[in-house]
Design a protein around this motif. Structure first.
Motif, PDB file in Angstrom:
ATOM      1  N   TRP A 118       0.862  -1.330   0.073  1.00  0.00           N
ATOM      2  CA  TRP A 118      -0.017  -0.011   0.015  1.00  0.00           C
ATOM      3  C   TRP A 118       0.961   1.142  -0.149  1.00  0.00           C
ATOM      4  CZ3 TRP A 118      -5.520  -0.646  -0.007  1.00  0.00           C
ATOM      5  CH2 TRP A 118      -5.843  -1.789   0.449  1.00  0.00           C
ATOM      6  N   VAL A 149      -2.935   3.647  -3.359  1.00  0.00           N
ATOM      7  CA  VAL A 149      -2.449   2.613  -4.459  1.00  0.00           C
ATOM      8  C   VAL A 149      -2.134   1.430  -3.614  1.00  0.00           C
ATOM      9  CG1 VAL A 149      -0.819   1.832  -6.261  1.00  0.00           C
ATOM     10  CG2 VAL A 149      -1.593   4.109  -5.923  1.00  0.00           C
ATOM     11  N   ALA A 151      -0.838  -2.366  -4.598  1.00  0.00           N
ATOM     12  CA  ALA A 151       0.106  -3.146  -5.645  1.00  0.00           C
ATOM     13  C   ALA A 151       0.139  -4.641  -5.317  1.00  0.00           C
ATOM     14  CB  ALA A 151       1.106  -2.521  -5.980  1.00  0.00           C
ATOM     15  N   SER A 152       0.121  -5.715  -6.076  1.00  0.00           N
ATOM     16  CA  SER A 152       0.528  -6.946  -5.783  1.00  0.00           C
ATOM     17  C   SER A 152       0.809  -7.490  -7.089  1.00  0.00           C
ATOM     18  CB  SER A 152      -0.457  -7.729  -5.290  1.00  0.00           C
ATOM     19  OG  SER A 152      -0.241  -9.181  -5.026  1.00  0.00           O
ATOM     20  N   THR A 156      -1.994  -3.048  -9.924  1.00  0.00           N
ATOM     21  CA  THR A 156      -2.409  -1.904  -8.991  1.00  0.00           C
ATOM     22  C   THR A 156      -3.914  -1.575  -9.371  1.00  0.00           C
ATOM     23  OG1 THR A 156      -1.765  -0.246 -10.609  1.00  0.00           O
ATOM     24  CG2 THR A 156       0.063  -1.138  -9.239  1.00  0.00           C
ATOM     25  N   ASP A 157      -4.145  -0.830  -8.227  1.00  0.00           N
ATOM     26  CA  ASP A 157      -5.258  -0.317  -8.101  1.00  0.00           C
ATOM     27  C   ASP A 157      -5.342   0.876  -7.197  1.00  0.00           C
ATOM     28  OD1 ASP A 157      -7.975   0.177  -8.964  1.00  0.00           O
ATOM     29  OD2 ASP A 157      -9.008  -1.253  -7.736  1.00  0.00           O
ATOM     30  N   THR A 158      -6.322   1.730  -7.601  1.00  0.00           N
ATOM     31  CA  THR A 158      -6.088   2.990  -6.796  1.00  0.00           C
ATOM     32  C   THR A 158      -7.543   3.555  -6.406  1.00  0.00           C
ATOM     33  OG1 THR A 158      -4.463   3.864  -8.099  1.00  0.00           O
ATOM     34  CG2 THR A 158      -5.568   5.446  -6.758  1.00  0.00           C
TER      35      THR A 158
END
Length: 602
Positions: A118, A149, A151-152, A156-158
């Motif tokens: 994160w 954000v 992320a993995s 990503t996603d926001t």
């Protein structure tokens, strides 16, 4: 892998004609246990649990016959990350929201074994509670847009949130309990009051904001000692001088004002009690307790003389009618109804009295015709009614014996009185010889004469001792002397009157809780006995077994002592009320070793 993280595989055992044999044991093995594991070594079926990507060879064996299955273990790729919620509004303060990330594969199946990282892109606006994990808390700080954000494995996603800091629309003054309206009554000189201020938005919602206070005239009203509790900023305002002033409480662009005036009084009488005291001023009655400041007692107008002790007080109005206030747990207010410390209630019976005295848990009064009446706690016979069955007497009851008294005094668990001829009588508990009749230990429920044949002009019953003055001003005491309260220079108890040492003559005497004070000819106050909390007023906490003068060049016209505490109070010849010991008020320790002027006086 990992959703689902296992694969079910069944083996069917057939005979030569193709029929199923269900009674045979199937043994299972896997070629590489780093790629996959079996949940059981035997059985008609097994679950194959994938561990890492690769080819898992599984063999089923029955009675020398075998079959092989090849299972391809793969690790699904994260295709998307779903954030919930992914948008919203945070209102500062208490602006926080929990955000959960769910990695998903190409089939939209959750992959909950993945590590999610994160990052807040706008740390000045909002911060995240952690840098890894499937969920975090986003906390708003200032107005603005906060982007978070997740992320993995390169995906990503926001999430976007709007952080809002409401504007202070108004400031509201509140009382110490936290609710409006605040006390707007005038403030007594040299006393303090607690107020609170709450900033609010346009909807009336409390806001946690810094509040600053100011006074239009700090010489009159001084705000100080701020403390923040929840959304309320509390402060103490002190009356420094007689006059009027306006207090302002400001938060942001909003300001509230509180108008008050400071007034002074001239006390005409003062009385010490159990960690408290009371004083009369211009027809109003003021009392204080537990180191608090004087406050007016309701329904007490018209009282011209007062006496307080224990946790209650009583007074007489101009007609001789009695009113009492404070604790009524033993009936010491002379009333069957509920009592309140701030309310003076009329004593039952409608009797008129010339003198009244409050004891530890009982009260006594004398009429102009010399009849003595007492009420309250009677467990030790201190009411003097010769009644051994009623231990709580809620209304005036005649003292037995038919004696004519000029004055009465209520002590700890005993009482005393003087006849018109000056003969002393006492009744109640005699545990320490405080009745002065030569006995010790017995409870006497009716007046008995004090031994020695002396005649007195005044008498005072203390906690476990008694004192009296002759017409010539010679002081005598009797009873408990373990702290030197008899003033004999030693600690030997006496169950008959013994003169106070030092050769002084006195105009007034007051017996308290193991100590005594008297006004010597000339107005100087001398005290003796217990002094652990400053009851002797001599600047020390050391006991004295003989009279010692109080500190300060003060001369007094009246003196009182608390029979249930180390409180002393008196009026000077200049008409100023002072207290010391636990009767003093506005003292950080809760007591003073020297006389302190009672607040409110000019």
């Amino acid at each position: 892998l990992p959703n689902p993280p296992f694969f079910n595989l069944n083996a069917f055992v057939l005979d030569s004609v193709g029929d199923t044999l269900t009674d045979r044991v199937v043994n299972w093995t896997v070629g590489d246990t780093t790629i996959a594991l079996l949940n059981s070594p035997t059985g008609p079926g097994v679950a194959i649990i994938g561990r890492k990507a690769g080819l898992a060879v599984v063999i089923a064996t029955v009675s020398g016959h075998a079959d092989t299955a090849r299972i391809l273990v793969i690790r699904p790729t994260i295709r998307t990350i779903a954030l919930s919620p992914d948008t919203g509004t945070l209102v500062v303060p208490n602006a926080s929201v929990g955000i959960t990330a769910t990695p998903k594969d190409s089939l939209n199946q959750p992959l909950n074994d993945r590590i999610v990282h994160w990052l807040s892109l706008d740390t000045a606006v909002a911060t995240v509670s952690d840098t890894t994990g499937l969920s975090v808390t986003l906390t708003g700080k200032i107005s603005g847009t906060a982007r978070v954000v997740a992320a993995s494995e390169g995906v990503t996603d926001t999430a976007t949130f709007h952080v809002v800091v409401p504007t202070v629309s108004r400031v509201v003054f509140v009382n110490p309990g936290g609710s409006p309206p605040p006390d707007t009554t005038p403030l007594l000189f040299h006393t303090s009051r607690q107020l609170g201020a709450v900033p609010q938005d346009s909807n009336g919602t409390p806001l946690s904001r810094v509040v600053t206070f100011s006074s239009s005239d700090s010489t009159v009203l001084l705000p100080q000692s701020q403390a923040f509790v929840s959304d309320i900023t509390f402060f103490i305002v002190t009356g420094n001088a007689v006059g009027s002033s306006t207090l302002s409480a400001t938060a942001g662009a909003a300001t509230a004002t509180w108008h008050s005036s400071v007034y002074s009084v001239a006390y005409s009488a003062v009385s010490a009690a159990n960690d408290e005291g009371c004083a009369l001023a211009g027809g109003a009655l003021y009392c204080w307790r537990n180191n608090g400041y004087p406050h007016a007692i309701a329904k007490a107008s018209g009282i011209v003389s007062i006496s307080s002790d224990g946790t209650h007080g009583c007074g007489l109005d101009g007609t001789g009618a009695a009113k009492c206030w404070g604790d009524n747990g033993a009936g010491q207010l002379g009333s069957f109804g509920a009592s309140s410390y701030d309310t003076a209630v009329a004593v039952l019976g409608g009797g008129l009295y010339s003198q009244i005295d409050a004891g530890l848990q009982h009260t006594c009064a004398a009429t102009a015709a010399g009849a003595a009446w007492c009420w309250g706690n009677n467990t030790q016979g201190q009411v003097g009614s010769d009644d051994s069955t009623n231990f709580e007497i809620n209304q005036p009851t005649a003292v037995a014996g038919g004696l004519v008294f000029s004055s009465v005094s209520a002590g700890g668990n005993h009482s005393c009185g003087l006849t018109n001829a000056g003969a002393a009588y006492c009744w109640g508990l005699n545990s320490n010889g405080q009745l002065g009749n030569g006995g010790v230990g017995a409870i006497v429920r009716h007046p008995v004469p004090v031994s020695g044949g002396l005649t007195f002009a005044s008498i005072s019953a203390g906690y476990t001792h008694s004192c009296a003055l002759t017409a010539a001003g010679v002081a005598y005491c009797w009873g408990d002397n373990s702290d030197g309260a008899l003033g004999t220079g030693d600690t030997s108890a006496h169950n008959t009157p013994i003169p106070v040492s030092g050769g002084l003559t006195f105009t007034a005497i007051a017996a308290g809780w193991s100590f005594t004070c008297g006004i010597a000819t000339g107005g100087t106050v001398y005290c003796w006995g217990r002094n652990s909390q400053g009851s002797l007023g001599n600047g020390t906490s050391n006991p004295s077994h003989s009279p010692t003068p109080i500190t300060g060049a003060l001369t007094f016209q009246t003196i009182t002592a608390g029979g249930g505490s180390q409180a002393s109070c008196g009026m000077t010849t200049g008409g100023v009320a002072y207290c010391w010991g636990t009767g003093a008020i506005g003292i950080p320790l809760g007591y003073s070793l020297t006389p302190v002027k009672v607040p409110g006086q000019p």
